[in-house]
Design a protein around this motif. Structure first.
Motif, short mmCIF file in Angstrom:
data_model
loop_
_atom_site.label_atom_id
_atom_site.label_comp_id
_atom_site.label_asym_id
_atom_site.label_seq_id
_atom_site.Cartn_x
_atom_site.Cartn_y
_atom_site.Cartn_z
N PRO A 11 -14.66 8.20 9.01
CA PRO A 11 -15.88 7.66 8.12
C PRO A 11 -17.09 7.16 8.93
O PRO A 11 -18.18 7.48 8.25
CB PRO A 11 -14.94 6.35 7.55
CG PRO A 11 -13.47 6.75 8.08
CD PRO A 11 -13.46 7.67 9.05
N SER A 12 -16.98 6.94 10.16
CA SER A 12 -18.02 6.56 10.88
C SER A 12 -19.07 7.49 10.98
O SER A 12 -20.45 7.15 10.99
CB SER A 12 -17.88 6.00 12.13
OG SER A 12 -17.02 6.88 13.06
N GLY A 13 -18.72 8.98 11.18
CA GLY A 13 -19.60 9.90 11.53
C GLY A 13 -19.86 10.90 9.97
O GLY A 13 -21.06 11.39 10.05
N LEU A 14 -19.34 10.16 8.96
CA LEU A 14 -19.68 11.07 7.66
C LEU A 14 -21.07 11.18 7.44
O LEU A 14 -21.86 12.09 7.04
CB LEU A 14 -19.11 10.48 6.64
CG LEU A 14 -19.04 10.97 5.17
CD1 LEU A 14 -18.45 12.24 4.87
CD2 LEU A 14 -18.34 10.02 4.08
N ALA A 15 -21.85 9.84 7.35
CA ALA A 15 -23.30 9.74 6.90
C ALA A 15 -24.18 10.55 7.65
O ALA A 15 -24.82 11.36 7.20
CB ALA A 15 -23.51 8.15 6.84
N GLY A 16 -24.08 10.42 8.88
CA GLY A 16 -24.90 11.16 9.91
C GLY A 16 -24.87 12.98 9.65
O GLY A 16 -25.54 13.66 9.60
N ALA A 17 -23.46 13.24 9.45
CA ALA A 17 -23.37 14.54 9.31
C ALA A 17 -23.54 15.07 7.94
O ALA A 17 -24.37 16.31 7.98
CB ALA A 17 -21.77 14.91 9.42
N VAL A 18 -23.43 14.38 6.88
CA VAL A 18 -24.00 14.72 5.64
C VAL A 18 -25.37 14.81 5.45
O VAL A 18 -25.83 15.60 4.94
CB VAL A 18 -23.20 13.89 4.37
CG1 VAL A 18 -23.98 13.89 3.09
CG2 VAL A 18 -21.83 14.09 4.39
N SER A 19 -26.14 13.88 6.25
CA SER A 19 -27.50 13.71 6.19
C SER A 19 -28.24 15.10 7.07
O SER A 19 -29.19 15.95 6.52
CB SER A 19 -28.05 12.49 6.72
OG SER A 19 -29.09 12.67 7.65
N GLU A 20 -27.42 15.35 8.12
CA GLU A 20 -28.04 16.58 8.79
C GLU A 20 -27.75 17.98 8.01
O GLU A 20 -28.58 18.63 7.74
CB GLU A 20 -27.15 16.81 10.20
CG GLU A 20 -27.14 15.85 11.10
CD GLU A 20 -28.25 16.24 12.24
OE1 GLU A 20 -28.53 17.49 12.19
OE2 GLU A 20 -28.26 15.54 13.23
N ALA A 21 -26.69 17.78 7.38
CA ALA A 21 -26.32 19.08 6.47
C ALA A 21 -27.14 19.30 5.18
O ALA A 21 -27.70 20.12 5.05
CB ALA A 21 -24.86 19.18 5.95
N HIS A 127 -13.53 16.31 -3.16
CA HIS A 127 -13.41 16.07 -1.91
C HIS A 127 -14.66 15.00 -1.54
O HIS A 127 -15.78 15.12 -1.74
CB HIS A 127 -13.63 17.06 -1.00
CG HIS A 127 -13.11 17.07 0.39
ND1 HIS A 127 -13.96 16.31 1.32
CD2 HIS A 127 -12.13 17.72 1.26
CE1 HIS A 127 -13.42 16.49 2.63
NE2 HIS A 127 -12.25 17.12 2.45
N PRO A 128 -14.40 14.02 -0.74
CA PRO A 128 -15.43 12.96 -0.27
C PRO A 128 -16.48 13.68 0.23
O PRO A 128 -17.77 13.09 0.09
CB PRO A 128 -14.66 11.86 0.21
CG PRO A 128 -13.36 12.63 0.72
CD PRO A 128 -13.05 13.56 -0.31
N GLY A 174 -14.20 18.61 7.74
CA GLY A 174 -13.85 17.40 7.04
C GLY A 174 -12.34 17.67 7.09
O GLY A 174 -11.62 16.78 5.93
N GLY A 175 -11.86 18.09 8.11
CA GLY A 175 -10.23 18.11 8.37
C GLY A 175 -9.72 19.28 7.12
O GLY A 175 -10.57 20.06 6.86
N PRO A 176 -8.40 19.47 7.13
CA PRO A 176 -7.91 20.68 6.44
C PRO A 176 -8.05 20.28 4.97
O PRO A 176 -7.98 19.09 4.49
CB PRO A 176 -6.49 20.49 6.79
CG PRO A 176 -6.21 19.35 7.68
CD PRO A 176 -7.68 18.85 8.08
N CYS A 177 -7.95 21.28 4.29
CA CYS A 177 -8.16 21.19 2.72
C CYS A 177 -6.75 20.89 2.22
O CYS A 177 -5.66 21.27 2.61
CB CYS A 177 -8.64 22.51 1.99
SG CYS A 177 -10.17 23.10 2.69
N GLY A 178 -6.63 19.88 1.01
CA GLY A 178 -5.33 19.74 0.24
C GLY A 178 -4.85 20.79 -0.47
O GLY A 178 -3.57 21.08 -0.38
#
Ligand code: TXA
Ligand code: MG
Length: 349
Positions: A11-21, A127-128, A174-178
């Motif tokens: 969760p801590s890396g989500l915002a940064g990674a999504v903003s780069e993407a 997916h979040p 984002g890890g493995p898909c469900g």
């Protein structure tokens, strides 16, 4: 091109990674991202050059249309027109989720996205990370599965890199898909449901919501009839080794698999087995790829693509796969296995 891995597993890396993407996507780049079904290879759906890049990176035939991912139901009307009541009902019931609705396309959707068709497939992924990317970028994202064309769909970021490292700008991990198999594709134009591809939502679930029968239109090959969905005519989901699929009653299937295993092995072939836990136990197989219990087709479906890719990694010469019931998620599972088998389909008696 150097493919960047953007870590969105914590969760801590989500915002940064999504903003780069998002930045990469807004500049016309290609970013693979996780959905609840499989990883998608995303580009701005309204940017013709970016979308052309998807086809190039995957080696995908140009007449195979792409699904457009949106952040919420309210965006349907921007991309599709004459949306029937039934589509809204289904979107309400299943989105975010593994259902793609084929609707009449608006002119704003480039023809390169729709493979030249006047329809467009839309879905809101559950997916979040995918939802965060759709919201942050503010873009509709065209995204096929993030594999090289013809290969099994990726259910981890490592699978994406196996196929596309150096060919795309980034992968959001984002890890493995469900769910593990792709979305259900449903043509709902004119309010009449037609199932084009079985997937994460079953026909029974659709029928329950619509209160009417949902006919299926899978194309099983042949030169004459046009496939209802262009993607159906291509070999798909295939591992490198030839896969034989054995269908029938459990006892007959086990006997046939055993006979074939021994026959191939006696010819010096490195045999890989793709089995339910029950059949692996009955055959005393300890090295088989076990998908799960026969009673849990959703678990078996979730494990399928990773298992197919492991056969490649092991240098398997020939794969012998057990056929299953096509009830519930078994329908999508068997559809993928039948396609991976192509002509190598055996009815055991
Ligand atoms: O779960 C999924 O659907 C994944 C994730 C990334 O969302 N995507 C995916 O995309 O599986 P792809 O491109 O591998 O498969 C899309 C399928 C193809 O069989 C294509 O022909 C069909 O959907 N399709 C897309 N738009 C269509 C349209 N307008 N009419 C008929 N079929 C369509
Ligand atoms: Mg695909």
């Amino acid at each position: 091109m150097n493919t960047r891995v953007l870590d969105a597993t914590e969760p801590s890396g989500l915002a940064g990674a999504v903003s780069e993407a998002s930045g990469i996507l807004r500049q016309g780049g290609l970013v693979a991202f996780p959905t609840e079904t499989v990883y998608g290879l995303g580009a701005n759906a309204l940017d013709i050059n970016a979308v052309a890049g998807i086809f190039h990176a995957k080696g995908r035939p140009a007449d195979n249309p792409l699904i457009v991912h949106i952040a919420n139901r309210c965006q349907m009307g921007q991309l599709a027109k004459n949306i029937p009541e039934e589509a809204l009902t289904l979107a309400h019931a299943f989105w975010p989720g593994p259902l793609t609705l084929v609707l009449e396309s608006r002119e704003i959707v480039p023809r390169v996205v729709t493979g030249g068709l006047d329809s467009v497939g839309l879905r809101v992924p559950a997916h979040p990370v995918a939802l965060a990317l759709l919201r942050e970028s503010g873009l509709p994202l065209a995204a096929p599965s993030a594999n090289l064309s013809g290969r099994p769909s990726p259910t981890t970021s490592a699978h994406v890199l196996d196929d596309l490292d150096g060919r795309i700008d980034a992968v959001l991990d984002g890890g493995p898909c469900g769910v593990g198999v792709e979305s259900t594709v449903l043509d709902i134009r004119g309010g009449r449901p037609l199932l084009l591809r079985p997937g994460g939502v079953t026909p029974a679930q659709i029928e329950r919501v619509l209160g009417r029968a949902c006919p299926v239109a899978f194309w099983s090959g042949g030169e004459t009839a046009a496939p209802p969905s262009p993607g159906l005519k291509y070999v798909h989901y295939a591992p490198q080794a030839p896969l034989w699929l054995v269908r029938g009653g459990p006892d007959a299937v086990q006997r046939m698999l055993k006979a074939m295993r021994d026959d191939f092995a006696s010819r010096g072939q490195n045999v890989g087995l793709l089995l339910s836990a029950e059949t692996a136990a009955a055959l005393g197989e300890t090295e088989a790829e076990v998908l799960g219990s026969r009673d849990e087709p959703d678990v078996m479906a979730a494990n399928l693509y990773a298992a197919l890719r492991r056969f490649d990694a092991r240098g398997t010469d020939v794969i012998l796969a057990e056929g299953f019931s096509d009830r519930g998620m078994g329908l999508a599972l068997m559809n993928r296995l039948v396609k991976a088998a192509g002509p190598r389909l055996i009815e055991a008696e």
